[in-house]
Scaffold this motif. Sequence first.
Motif, PDB file in Angstrom:
ATOM      1  N   UNK A  13       7.020 -13.211  -1.526  1.00 45.63           N
ATOM      2  CA  UNK A  13       6.887 -13.104  -3.356  1.00 45.63           C
ATOM      3  C   UNK A  13       5.607 -12.132  -3.411  1.00 45.63           C
ATOM      4  N   UNK A  14       5.344 -11.590  -3.371  1.00 43.80           N
ATOM      5  CA  UNK A  14       4.748  -9.661  -3.372  1.00 43.80           C
ATOM      6  C   UNK A  14       4.293  -8.895  -2.756  1.00 43.80           C
ATOM      7  N   UNK A  15       6.681  -8.407  -2.440  1.00 44.11           N
ATOM      8  CA  UNK A  15       6.759  -7.465  -2.059  1.00 44.11           C
ATOM      9  C   UNK A  15       7.104  -6.354  -3.721  1.00 44.11           C
ATOM     10  N   UNK A  16       6.799  -5.328  -3.639  1.00 46.31           N
ATOM     11  CA  UNK A  16       7.286  -5.108  -4.742  1.00 46.31           C
ATOM     12  C   UNK A  16       9.268  -4.709  -4.569  1.00 46.31           C
ATOM     13  N   UNK A  17       9.558  -5.675  -4.790  1.00 46.96           N
ATOM     14  CA  UNK A  17      11.271  -5.421  -4.775  1.00 46.96           C
ATOM     15  C   UNK A  17      11.773  -5.331  -5.824  1.00 46.96           C
ATOM     16  N   UNK A  18      11.273  -5.557  -7.315  1.00 50.32           N
ATOM     17  CA  UNK A  18      12.128  -4.639  -8.653  1.00 50.32           C
ATOM     18  C   UNK A  18      11.830  -3.266  -8.329  1.00 50.32           C
ATOM     19  N   UNK A  19      10.837  -2.652  -7.710  1.00 50.93           N
ATOM     20  CA  UNK A  19      11.233  -1.053  -7.284  1.00 50.93           C
ATOM     21  C   UNK A  19      12.546  -0.256  -6.765  1.00 50.93           C
ATOM     22  N   UNK A  20      12.732  -1.341  -5.572  1.00 51.21           N
ATOM     23  CA  UNK A  20      13.612  -1.161  -4.612  1.00 51.21           C
ATOM     24  C   UNK A  20      15.039  -1.083  -5.174  1.00 51.21           C
ATOM     25  N   UNK A  21      14.971  -2.414  -6.030  1.00 50.15           N
ATOM     26  CA  UNK A  21      16.259  -2.664  -6.500  1.00 50.15           C
ATOM     27  C   UNK A  21      16.685  -1.355  -7.811  1.00 50.15           C
ATOM     28  N   UNK A  26       1.174  -1.138   0.524  1.00 49.03           N
ATOM     29  CA  UNK A  26      -0.018  -0.066  -0.614  1.00 49.03           C
ATOM     30  C   UNK A  26       1.143   0.943   0.135  1.00 49.03           C
ATOM     31  N   UNK A  27       1.915   1.097   0.874  1.00 50.84           N
ATOM     32  CA  UNK A  27       3.215   2.479   0.922  1.00 50.84           C
ATOM     33  C   UNK A  27       4.609   2.445   0.064  1.00 50.84           C
ATOM     34  N   UNK A  28       3.692   1.700  -0.810  1.00 54.48           N
ATOM     35  CA  UNK A  28       5.260   0.754  -1.818  1.00 54.48           C
ATOM     36  C   UNK A  28       6.161   2.401  -2.351  1.00 54.48           C
ATOM     37  N   UNK A  29       5.147   3.746  -2.549  1.00 58.80           N
ATOM     38  CA  UNK A  29       5.310   5.133  -2.430  1.00 58.80           C
ATOM     39  C   UNK A  29       5.845   5.192  -2.241  1.00 58.80           C
ATOM     40  N   UNK A  30       5.857   6.137  -0.671  1.00 61.27           N
ATOM     41  CA  UNK A  30       6.499   6.190   0.699  1.00 61.27           C
ATOM     42  C   UNK A  30       7.865   5.500   0.738  1.00 61.27           C
ATOM     43  N   UNK A  31       8.485   4.259   0.240  1.00 60.52           N
ATOM     44  CA  UNK A  31       9.276   3.633   0.522  1.00 60.52           C
ATOM     45  C   UNK A  31       9.826   4.120  -0.158  1.00 60.52           C
ATOM     46  N   UNK A  32       9.910   4.044  -1.464  1.00 57.52           N
ATOM     47  CA  UNK A  32      10.713   4.649  -2.412  1.00 57.52           C
ATOM     48  C   UNK A  32      10.616   6.183  -1.919  1.00 57.52           C
ATOM     49  N   UNK A  33       9.577   6.537  -1.631  1.00 57.83           N
ATOM     50  CA  UNK A  33      10.612   9.001  -1.438  1.00 57.83           C
ATOM     51  C   UNK A  33      11.838   8.504  -0.434  1.00 57.83           C
ATOM     52  N   UNK A  34      11.588   7.494   0.380  1.00 55.00           N
ATOM     53  CA  UNK A  34      12.368   7.083   1.158  1.00 55.00           C
ATOM     54  C   UNK A  34      13.817   7.755   0.838  1.00 55.00           C
ATOM     55  N   UNK A  35      13.791   6.262   0.041  1.00 59.92           N
ATOM     56  CA  UNK A  35      14.704   6.024  -0.837  1.00 59.92           C
ATOM     57  C   UNK A  35      16.204   6.664  -0.939  1.00 59.92           C
ATOM     58  N   UNK A  36      14.548   7.841  -1.914  1.00 58.30           N
ATOM     59  CA  UNK A  36      15.247   8.724  -2.590  1.00 58.30           C
ATOM     60  C   UNK A  36      15.864   9.804  -1.610  1.00 58.30           C
ATOM     61  N   UNK A  37      14.896  10.228  -1.224  1.00 60.43           N
ATOM     62  CA  UNK A  37      15.167  11.671  -0.858  1.00 60.43           C
ATOM     63  C   UNK A  37      16.183  11.779   0.394  1.00 60.43           C
ATOM     64  N   UNK A  38      16.325   9.758   1.362  1.00 57.34           N
ATOM     65  CA  UNK A  38      16.744  10.090   2.736  1.00 57.34           C
ATOM     66  C   UNK A  38      17.922   8.794   2.282  1.00 57.34           C
ATOM     67  N   UNK A  39      18.093   8.009   1.359  1.00 51.70           N
ATOM     68  CA  UNK A  39      19.011   6.967   0.501  1.00 51.70           C
ATOM     69  C   UNK A  39      19.951   6.236   1.915  1.00 51.70           C
ATOM     70  N   UNK A  40      18.988   5.721   3.207  1.00 53.81           N
ATOM     71  CA  UNK A  40      19.791   5.201   4.223  1.00 53.81           C
ATOM     72  C   UNK A  40      20.594   3.369   2.851  1.00 53.81           C
ATOM     73  N   UNK A  41      21.683   3.441   3.718  1.00 53.69           N
ATOM     74  CA  UNK A  41      21.886   2.270   2.871  1.00 53.69           C
ATOM     75  C   UNK A  41      21.482   0.717   3.311  1.00 53.69           C
ATOM     76  N   UNK A  42      21.213   0.717   4.322  1.00 57.25           N
ATOM     77  CA  UNK A  42      19.851  -0.016   4.529  1.00 57.25           C
ATOM     78  C   UNK A  42      18.731   0.495   5.480  1.00 57.25           C
TER      79      UNK A  42
END
Length: 262
Positions: free
Chosen positions: A42-50, A15-31
């Motif tokens: 298997x349904x985690x949107x892994x490709x977008x995070x990769x 539901x909040x994959x977009x927010x995860x991507x926002x955090x990854x782009x703007x804050x860019x934690x290594x982990x």
Amino acid sequence: MSFTLATWNINSVRLRAGLVEKLMREEAPDILCLQECKSPVEKIPREAFEALGYRWMVARGQKGYNGVAIFSKLPMQEARAEDWAQMGHARHIAGQLENGVTIHNFYVPAGGDIPDREQNEKFGQKLDFLTHMRDDFRAAPPEKSILVGDLNIAPREDDVWNHKQLLKIVSHTPIEVDHLAQVMEGGDWVDVTRKDIPEGLLYSWWSYRAKDWDAADKGRRLDHVWATPDIANAAHGSRVLRDARGWEQPSDHAPVFATFDL
């Protein structure tokens, strides 16, 4: 090796994959460690995070509830996944970095609304979960380890908006605080967040029930970053990204960060 780590109860990774991507782009934690993913692995949107550089994932999932995952820009392999208190819940995953540091990601049960195990089975499960953690760490004291996650307990008086009013509220009751203290003692864990921010009110969760959570500011610090003594002094830069609580369709938790120079 220097890396920044974040922990966040996302309340549905799909539901909040977009927010995860926002955090990854703007804050860019290594982990990035997520809890309450509410998704089969298997349904985690892994490709977008990769696509944002998070090539490694270790996770445990369930349909509709629980679930934990670690996304990493650094090479990581699964180290452990424990069914604490034999609940059959996906509430723990651990990954190990190439430098030997193990990162435990926990989602401790919330415990329901009544702080009495005789009246509320969920509260008893929470205490049993914490007891299992304590006993496990006592039996095999961890080394070169970091423990993060939604531990669903605000232990200190300044981890809640009103200590006296919350003493009988699940997440801040004396018995929960005592159980969490025993977990910390069992692994000789150091509270990294409070090492870096030793004084003052500090929250990572604000209820959805508050019409204006920011103005009311009735928060609790439920999300934690701990480390074993052999690496705790390498931690610095702890912070809570409070702004994330105000993002569109947010989680009720905000991400908590720490940097480690190892």
